[in-house]
Design an enzyme around this catalytic site. Structure first.
Site, PDB file in Angstrom:
ATOM      1  CG  HIS A  65      -0.480   0.273   2.516  1.00  9.05           C
ATOM      2  ND1 HIS A  65      -0.362   1.560   3.009  1.00  9.05           N
ATOM      3  CD2 HIS A  65      -0.085  -0.538   3.529  1.00  9.05           C
ATOM      4  CE1 HIS A  65       0.084   1.517   4.254  1.00  9.05           C
ATOM      5  NE2 HIS A  65       0.270   0.265   4.597  1.00  9.05           N
ATOM      6  CG  ASP A 177       2.815   1.865   7.855  1.00  8.31           C
ATOM      7  OD1 ASP A 177       2.391   1.246   6.873  1.00  8.31           O
ATOM      8  OD2 ASP A 177       2.251   1.843   8.965  1.00  8.31           O
ATOM      9  CD  GLU A 211      -2.631  -1.089   5.669  1.00  2.00           C
ATOM     10  OE1 GLU A 211      -2.387  -2.061   6.400  1.00  2.00           O
ATOM     11  OE2 GLU A 211      -2.391   0.092   6.033  1.00  2.00           O
ATOM     12  CD  GLU A 212      -1.540   3.184   7.508  1.00  7.13           C
ATOM     13  OE1 GLU A 212      -2.142   2.882   8.550  1.00  7.13           O
ATOM     14  OE2 GLU A 212      -0.348   2.911   7.305  1.00  7.13           O
ATOM     15  CG  ASP A 234       2.216  -3.051   5.685  1.00  9.63           C
ATOM     16  OD1 ASP A 234       2.863  -2.053   6.070  1.00  9.63           O
ATOM     17  OD2 ASP A 234       0.973  -3.049   5.582  1.00  9.63           O
ATOM     18  CG  HIS A 321       1.280   4.716  12.309  1.00 11.57           C
ATOM     19  ND1 HIS A 321      -0.080   4.612  12.450  1.00 11.57           N
ATOM     20  CD2 HIS A 321       1.581   3.998  11.197  1.00 11.57           C
ATOM     21  CE1 HIS A 321      -0.578   3.862  11.481  1.00 11.57           C
ATOM     22  NE2 HIS A 321       0.422   3.464  10.712  1.00 11.57           N
TER      23      HIS A 321
END
Length: 355
Positions: A65, A177, A211-212, A234, A321
């Site tokens: 993603h 990410d 995706e998130e 990922d 994150h």
């Protein structure tokens, strides 16, 4: 990592693309991946799909993603400050003092997430993590009228690009990410395009979106592709840093190879094939356990239609994150070669039914 691949990696990380607003990232991905694909398409959700051997009946889907966490403007105050709500999982404790980019109709503008100076805080205030509603983005506007000249409610906001090289091929950037996954699936396409005579299956490398916020791009693209096998690439939690309990996440270090997994969402045949290939090709890897299906594209692809043989390959990541996520280029190279070599070992006769 060669110079072309490194440039592509930096170009990806230099783009801003919170979930639902991935167009700029996808343009970079498509412009590179089309050079190594027989066909490339984009769908109504924004997924980008590079295909090798499109006429093959047996299909393998790769998902990485490209979206990242971010924000969206919910309110503009009379003083011209932008109030925000999150896109994806945000740790508000790391936000004050961040530099951000606001995506407007006329392009990106700079902003900063502000907070009252520590000198002006009471002892109790200093102990508190501010909720999102009490944070704001400052773009230097005089007032609301001035702010509305350049932005509006609904404009997305991302951390500002901040790629930084550390020691031992480790780099830091916002958006690792999961631009790492989008990078790897394109890199696999690049490797396989030079070995097409050995390829016995169709390969669908997908830079998935959203995706998130719920694996949305993988859900729809997997339904459309209808693969027999699927692998998600990922990022995964590194434990080589203070404060991480290895009893929970296992022994995972940057620079020691991608993470393979054992657990309910890993098809045992495919999982074993990945591990066997890594050993045969002398590709470094690490292993962790997954107790239940997690929040990666693997979960969505596994349940597509009548079921898909799935696996998850993770790139070790520190500080997930945040705006200073850290990964190792060596792990990206190893993951790309491992996935490519595994695919070359798969034929339409490979039986993925667990025995």
């Amino acid at each position: 990592m060669n110079s072309e691949s490194k440039k592509f990696l930096c170009d990806l990380l230099g783009q801003c693309g919170p979930s639902g607003f991935e167009q700029k990232v996808q343009s970079v991905w498509v412009n590179r991946t089309k050079n190594f694909s027989d066909k490339i398409t984009r769908d109504v959700h924004g997924n980008a799909i590079g295909i090798l051997n499109p006429k093959a009946d047996f299909k393998i889907m790769l998902a990485g993603h490209c979206d990242e966490i971010g924000f969206i403007i919910s309110h503009i105050s009379d003083n011209g400050y932008l109030h925000i709500i999150p896109i994806g999982g945000i740790d508000t404790g790391v936000l004050p003092g961040s530099q951000v980019k606001v995506q407007t109709e006329k392009g990106w503008i700079d902003g900063i997430i502000g907070k009252k100076a520590i000198h002006l805080m009471s002892p109790e205030e200093r102990k508190k993590v501010l909720p999102m509603k009490d944070l704001w983005v400052d773009i230097g506007a005089k007032d609301k009228k001035d702010a509305l000249k350049v932005t509006k409610v609904g404009d997305p906001i991302s951390y500002a690009p901040n790629y930084l090289e550390l020691r031992n091929n480790i780099f830091s950037s916002k958006g690792c990410d999961n631009k790492m996954g989008a990078f790897v699936v394109s890199e696999v396409q690049k490797i396989l395009s030079t070995k097409k005579s050995k390829l016995k299956v169709g390969v669908y490398s997908v830079s998935t979106v959203q995706e998130e916020v719920g694996l949305r791009g993988a859900t729809t693209s997997a339904f459309g592709i209808n693969p027999q096998v699927a692998m998600a690439i990922d990022v995964g939690f590194a434990s080589d840093m203070p404060g991480v309990d290895k009893r929970e996440v296992g022994e995972v270090s940057l620079g020691k190879g991608p993470i393979l997994h054992i657990g309910p969402q890993i098809n045992p045949v495919l999982g074993q094939l990945l591990e066997t290939t890594a050993k045969k090709k002398k590709i470094k890897y690490q292993m962790t356990s997954l107790g239940r299906p997690g929040g990666t594209d693997t979960a969505a692809m596994q349940l597509t239609r009548t079921g898909v043989a799935t696996a998850l390959i993770s790139i070790p990541n520190r500080y997930m994150h945040t705006m200073v996520e850290a990964c190792c280029a060596d792990d990206l190279v190893a993951a790309s070669h491992l996935v490519a070599e595994t695919i070359l070992n798969i034929t339409p006769k490979t039986n993925f039914i667990p025995q």
